[in-house]
Design a protein around this motif. Structure first.
Motif, PDB file in Angstrom:
ATOM      1  N   ARG A 234       0.829  -1.190   0.000  1.00  0.00           N
ATOM      2  CA  ARG A 234       0.000   0.000   0.000  1.00  0.00           C
ATOM      3  C   ARG A 234       0.872   1.252   0.000  1.00  0.00           C
ATOM      4  N   THR A 235       0.513   2.187  -0.845  1.00  0.00           N
ATOM      5  CA  THR A 235       1.224   3.468  -0.828  1.00  0.00           C
ATOM      6  C   THR A 235       0.262   4.501  -0.292  1.00  0.00           C
ATOM      7  N   ARG A 236       0.786   5.685   0.001  1.00  0.00           N
ATOM      8  CA  ARG A 236      -0.120   6.677   0.555  1.00  0.00           C
ATOM      9  C   ARG A 236      -0.071   7.987  -0.215  1.00  0.00           C
ATOM     10  N   LEU A 237      -1.171   8.725  -0.099  1.00  0.00           N
ATOM     11  CA  LEU A 237      -1.285   9.984  -0.817  1.00  0.00           C
ATOM     12  C   LEU A 237      -0.438  11.054  -0.132  1.00  0.00           C
ATOM     13  N   HIS A 238      -0.565  11.119   1.181  1.00  0.00           N
ATOM     14  CA  HIS A 238       0.195  12.131   1.925  1.00  0.00           C
ATOM     15  C   HIS A 238       1.236  11.455   2.788  1.00  0.00           C
ATOM     16  N   GLU A 239       2.502  11.605   2.434  1.00  0.00           N
ATOM     17  CA  GLU A 239       3.565  11.076   3.286  1.00  0.00           C
ATOM     18  C   GLU A 239       3.707  11.992   4.494  1.00  0.00           C
ATOM     19  N   LEU A 240       3.926  11.389   5.658  1.00  0.00           N
ATOM     20  CA  LEU A 240       4.154  12.217   6.840  1.00  0.00           C
ATOM     21  C   LEU A 240       5.523  12.862   6.731  1.00  0.00           C
ATOM     22  N   GLN A 241       5.605  14.131   7.128  1.00  0.00           N
ATOM     23  CA  GLN A 241       6.875  14.818   7.047  1.00  0.00           C
ATOM     24  C   GLN A 241       7.145  15.548   8.358  1.00  0.00           C
ATOM     25  N   LEU A 242       8.280  15.221   8.992  1.00  0.00           N
ATOM     26  CA  LEU A 242       8.611  15.907  10.241  1.00  0.00           C
ATOM     27  C   LEU A 242       9.012  17.339   9.948  1.00  0.00           C
ATOM     28  N   LYS A 243       8.453  18.272  10.723  1.00  0.00           N
ATOM     29  CA  LYS A 243       8.862  19.659  10.577  1.00  0.00           C
ATOM     30  C   LYS A 243       9.824  19.991  11.713  1.00  0.00           C
ATOM     31  N   LYS A 244      10.483  21.109  11.555  1.00  0.00           N
ATOM     32  CA  LYS A 244      11.415  21.535  12.594  1.00  0.00           C
ATOM     33  C   LYS A 244      10.662  21.741  13.908  1.00  0.00           C
ATOM     34  N   SER A 245       9.482  22.370  13.788  1.00  0.00           N
ATOM     35  CA  SER A 245       8.721  22.669  15.002  1.00  0.00           C
ATOM     36  C   SER A 245       8.349  21.395  15.749  1.00  0.00           C
ATOM     37  N   ASP A 246       8.113  20.301  14.994  1.00  0.00           N
ATOM     38  CA  ASP A 246       7.780  19.040  15.639  1.00  0.00           C
ATOM     39  C   ASP A 246       8.923  18.581  16.535  1.00  0.00           C
ATOM     40  N   LEU A 247      10.128  18.670  15.972  1.00  0.00           N
ATOM     41  CA  LEU A 247      11.288  18.222  16.748  1.00  0.00           C
ATOM     42  C   LEU A 247      11.475  19.088  17.984  1.00  0.00           C
ATOM     43  N   ILE A 248      11.334  20.407  17.805  1.00  0.00           N
ATOM     44  CA  ILE A 248      11.489  21.305  18.946  1.00  0.00           C
ATOM     45  C   ILE A 248      10.495  20.946  20.032  1.00  0.00           C
ATOM     46  N   LEU A 249       9.233  20.776  19.623  1.00  0.00           N
ATOM     47  CA  LEU A 249       8.196  20.456  20.610  1.00  0.00           C
ATOM     48  C   LEU A 249       8.488  19.121  21.292  1.00  0.00           C
ATOM     49  N   PHE A 250       9.025  18.182  20.517  1.00  0.00           N
ATOM     50  CA  PHE A 250       9.333  16.878  21.082  1.00  0.00           C
ATOM     51  C   PHE A 250      10.379  17.001  22.193  1.00  0.00           C
ATOM     52  N   PHE A 251      11.454  17.748  21.889  1.00  0.00           N
ATOM     53  CA  PHE A 251      12.507  17.890  22.897  1.00  0.00           C
ATOM     54  C   PHE A 251      11.989  18.665  24.105  1.00  0.00           C
ATOM     55  N   LEU A 252      11.143  19.656  23.827  1.00  0.00           N
ATOM     56  CA  LEU A 252      10.542  20.407  24.915  1.00  0.00           C
ATOM     57  C   LEU A 252       9.752  19.459  25.829  1.00  0.00           C
ATOM     58  N   ALA A 253       8.992  18.569  25.194  1.00  0.00           N
ATOM     59  CA  ALA A 253       8.172  17.621  25.968  1.00  0.00           C
ATOM     60  C   ALA A 253       9.058  16.710  26.806  1.00  0.00           C
ATOM     61  N   VAL A 254      10.166  16.259  26.205  1.00  0.00           N
ATOM     62  CA  VAL A 254      11.076  15.373  26.949  1.00  0.00           C
ATOM     63  C   VAL A 254      11.642  16.120  28.158  1.00  0.00           C
ATOM     64  N   ILE A 255      12.056  17.363  27.932  1.00  0.00           N
ATOM     65  CA  ILE A 255      12.622  18.136  29.032  1.00  0.00           C
ATOM     66  C   ILE A 255      11.599  18.315  30.145  1.00  0.00           C
ATOM     67  N   ILE A 256      10.378  18.671  29.753  1.00  0.00           N
ATOM     68  CA  ILE A 256       9.319  18.840  30.762  1.00  0.00           C
ATOM     69  C   ILE A 256       9.111  17.537  31.521  1.00  0.00           C
ATOM     70  N   ALA A 257       9.120  16.422  30.782  1.00  0.00           N
ATOM     71  CA  ALA A 257       8.909  15.121  31.419  1.00  0.00           C
ATOM     72  C   ALA A 257       9.979  14.849  32.465  1.00  0.00           C
ATOM     73  N   VAL A 258      11.222  15.082  32.079  1.00  0.00           N
ATOM     74  CA  VAL A 258      12.326  14.847  33.011  1.00  0.00           C
ATOM     75  C   VAL A 258      12.170  15.754  34.231  1.00  0.00           C
ATOM     76  N   PHE A 259      11.829  17.011  33.951  1.00  0.00           N
ATOM     77  CA  PHE A 259      11.651  17.999  35.003  1.00  0.00           C
ATOM     78  C   PHE A 259      10.588  17.544  36.011  1.00  0.00           C
ATOM     79  N   ILE A 260       9.413  17.152  35.467  1.00  0.00           N
ATOM     80  CA  ILE A 260       8.315  16.748  36.355  1.00  0.00           C
ATOM     81  C   ILE A 260       8.710  15.537  37.188  1.00  0.00           C
ATOM     82  N   SER A 261       9.413  14.602  36.555  1.00  0.00           N
ATOM     83  CA  SER A 261       9.700  13.366  37.271  1.00  0.00           C
ATOM     84  C   SER A 261      10.722  13.576  38.381  1.00  0.00           C
ATOM     85  N   PHE A 262      11.357  14.764  38.421  1.00  0.00           N
ATOM     86  CA  PHE A 262      12.274  15.032  39.514  1.00  0.00           C
ATOM     87  C   PHE A 262      11.562  15.465  40.779  1.00  0.00           C
ATOM     88  N   PHE A 263      10.286  15.793  40.651  1.00  0.00           N
ATOM     89  CA  PHE A 263       9.572  16.252  41.849  1.00  0.00           C
ATOM     90  C   PHE A 263       9.042  15.082  42.658  1.00  0.00           C
TER      91      PHE A 263
END
Ligand SMILES: Nc1ncnc2c1ncn2[C@@H]1O[C@H](COP(=O)(O)OP(=O)(O)O)[C@@H](O)[C@H]1O
Ligand SMILES: [Mg+2]
Lengths: 263, 291
Positions: A234-263
């Protein structure tokens, strides 16, 4: 009532949360859920709640609707709380009456478990409320792809999950309709002891299962007649494409996660 | 007054609101046969669910025999016994192992004795034209679609309601099944004196059976009156995406082309006679001119 359950519903929108790559959203959700089970302080839960509210606002979701989605688990929450209050032992004895006793540990564990259940449901609802079923499948399929090497049918699994998610609201709607139809015949779902209530569900569950099977049958036919074959070609019409903002948000989420788990 | 709706407003999903009904005032007297029509989404199903307390109105009151049915939720059971509601595709609610048990579900819920239940089941099955001995032990799931629907309707009739509400009961039935259903409704109305509210998309049904037609449009009652009055407003109905009964359409067209006929006739035989009479009138006037 039943249709209040928000899991599996999608509210289209253009917010930053809506536009995020589904893969990133799924990964973030998984990370946050893991964190949720690691937290065990009031501070931790407080921060997590703040995070959930922040995302809700960013996603421009109707907060009331998300809160209403919690109503159906009310019974589960109360049960969890009561069980922990009376059964979990440890710490100071706070209250005693005959053989009933509430100890400090019970209060804490009870509160934490309830907070976990509620936050878990809210967080997963955000995922499904802001991600269309199609995107969700694509995301799941991509994430499962590495496992295809071990013979895991990633595409089919993703399709099954999407269909299941897609049909939760439909089935709930159906359940409400059948419930009303039986109530019109004098059925009573609201009173009686627990055994009577369980028995009262039979007139609801039997028609519900039958309709689910019928729907499954019809859906399979409809998909087949549109030549769905699944599999790797199966092929697809719209290939998913990572944007820069996605990566930034991802790292932000990881940092927040680490931060929260320290409490 | 049997049923009275007062200033009803109904809104679904209070935080993402869908106004399903607004400003509804309706009175129904004992023995009426109401035809409720309207485009999909106009609020018909919502309206009838208010009548037996399955839904509570956001504002306004529902009275049954002078009593506000939502004032005392405990008496709802009693009201549901008196107001039978047959949902759309009622066969989807069947669940028991045998036809007899399924029909007995309602009577059991209201606490009738075993003998009384059996009597009710027999009567109800007979009413819908299913032989008791032949069908009582069969599984409802092995019946044809039409038979399933009749069992489901019997399940409501077994409660011996005073008012029977049916939400598009003939949808998906073959012509024969539809005719039998309509015959049943006529029998219930005329012989057993039930008050009937029929939601239908088939204007012919409504025109032939109803003593009063209520037209809903976008959550409001748009028109109300005898079939003759309502179907005389073809233009208005068209604006609401509703059709005229085929006969009315034909008679109206003929009249527009100069044939002197009445347009408020809803039975095939009478319409034929009317058209023949109209043709004769024209012939006569031609003859008198040629002489
Ligand atoms: N359970 C529900 N939740 C939310 N909206 C509903 C529900 N049922 C009906 N509606 C909405 O209310 C309106 C009236 O619907 P309904 O009473 O089913 O109309 P009808 O029976 O005339 O087709 C429609 O806009 C419909 O989408
Ligand atoms: Mg309807």
């Amino acid at each position: 009532m039943l249709t209040d359950i928000t899991i599996g519903q999608y509210i289209p929108g253009k917010s930053i949360v809506h536009r995020m790559d589904p893969r990133i959203k799924i990964l973030i959700t998984l990370i946050k859920i893991t964190i949720l089970f690691l937290i065990d302080t009031f501070w931790g839960f407080g921060l997590f709640l703040l995070l959930v509210v922040g995302i809700l606002l960013a996603a421009k979701l109707p907060i009331k609707r998300v809160l209403r989605g919690l109503k159906p688990v009310f019974f589960l929450v109360i049960l969890t709380l009561v069980l922990h209050l009376f059964l979990t032992r440890g710490g100071e004895v706070l209250w005693q009456w005959g053989f009933l006793r509430i100890e400090e540990a019970g209060v804490f564990t009870g509160f934490f478990m309830v907070a976990r259940i509620l936050l878990l449901i809210m967080f997963t609802s955000i995922l499904t409320l802001t991600t269309s079923p199609l995107e969700l499948t694509d995301g799941i399929e991509y994430l499962l792809k590495p496992l295809a090497r071990f013979g895991l049918p990633a595409g089919e699994l993703a399709m099954m999950m999407t269909i299941a998610l897609r049909f939760i609201p439909t089935l709930l709607e159906e359940a409400e309709k059948i419930m009303k139809a039986q109530q019109a015949r004098g059925a009573d779902f609201e009173s009686g002891n627990i055994i009577q209530r369980a028995k009262a569900l039979i007139p609801l569950l039997v028609p519900l299962f039958i309709s689910a099977f019928r729907r499954a049958d019809e859906l399979a036919l409809a998909m087949e007649s549109r030549c769905y074959r699944g599999g790797s070609n199966r092929t697809r019409l719209h290939e998913l494409q990572l944007k820069k903002s996605d990566l930034i948000l991802f790292f932000l989420a990881v940092i927040i996660a680490v931060f929260i788990s320290f409490f | 007054m049997l049923i009275e709706l007062k200033d009803i407003r109904h809104v679904y999903n209070l935080d993402d609101p869908v106004v399903a009904l607004e400003n509804i005032n309706l009175e129904i007297t004992q023995g009426e046969f109401i035809g409720l029509i309207g485009h999909t989404g106009s609020g018909k199903s919502t309206l009838v669910q208010l009548l037996n307390g399955l839904l509570q109105p956001t504002a306004g009151q529902v009275f049954f025999q002078g009593q506000d049915i939502n004032a005392d939720r405990a008496s709802l059971q009693d009201i549901r016994k008196k107001i039978g509601l047959v949902f759309q595709y009622p066969e989807h609610q069947l669940f028991e192992e045998t036809v007899a048990e399924d029909v007995a579900f309602g009577p059991k819920n209201v606490g009738l004795s075993r003998e009384e239940r059996e009597k009710r089941v027999k009567e109800a099955l007979q009413l819908v034209g299913l032989d008791y001995e032949e069908f009582k032990d069969r599984s409802p799931f092995n019946l044809s679609g039409g038979q399933q629907r009749r069992v489901a309707i019997a399940g409501v009739l077994a409660l011996k309601p005073e008012v029977l509400i049916l939400d598009e009961p003939s949808a998906g039935l073959d012509p024969e099944g539809r005719q039998k259903l309509l015959d049943l409704l006529v029998y219930l109305h005329q012989e057993l004196n039930l008050t009937i509210i029929l939601i239908s998309h088939r204007m012919e049904e409504v025109a032939r059976l109803a003593s009063r037609v209520v037209v809903m449009d976008q959550g409001k009652i748009a028109l109300e009156g005898t079939p003759a009055e309502v179907f005389n407003r073809g233009e208005d109905l068209k604006k609401m995406d509703l059709d005229l009964p085929v006969l009315t359409q034909i008679l109206t067209d003929l009249k527009a082309r100069g044939l002197p006929v009445r347009t408020d006739i809803f039975s095939l035989e009478k319409a034929r006679d009317e058209i023949l009479a109209g043709l004769k009138k024209i012939e006569k006037s031609r003859e008198s001119k040629t002489c």
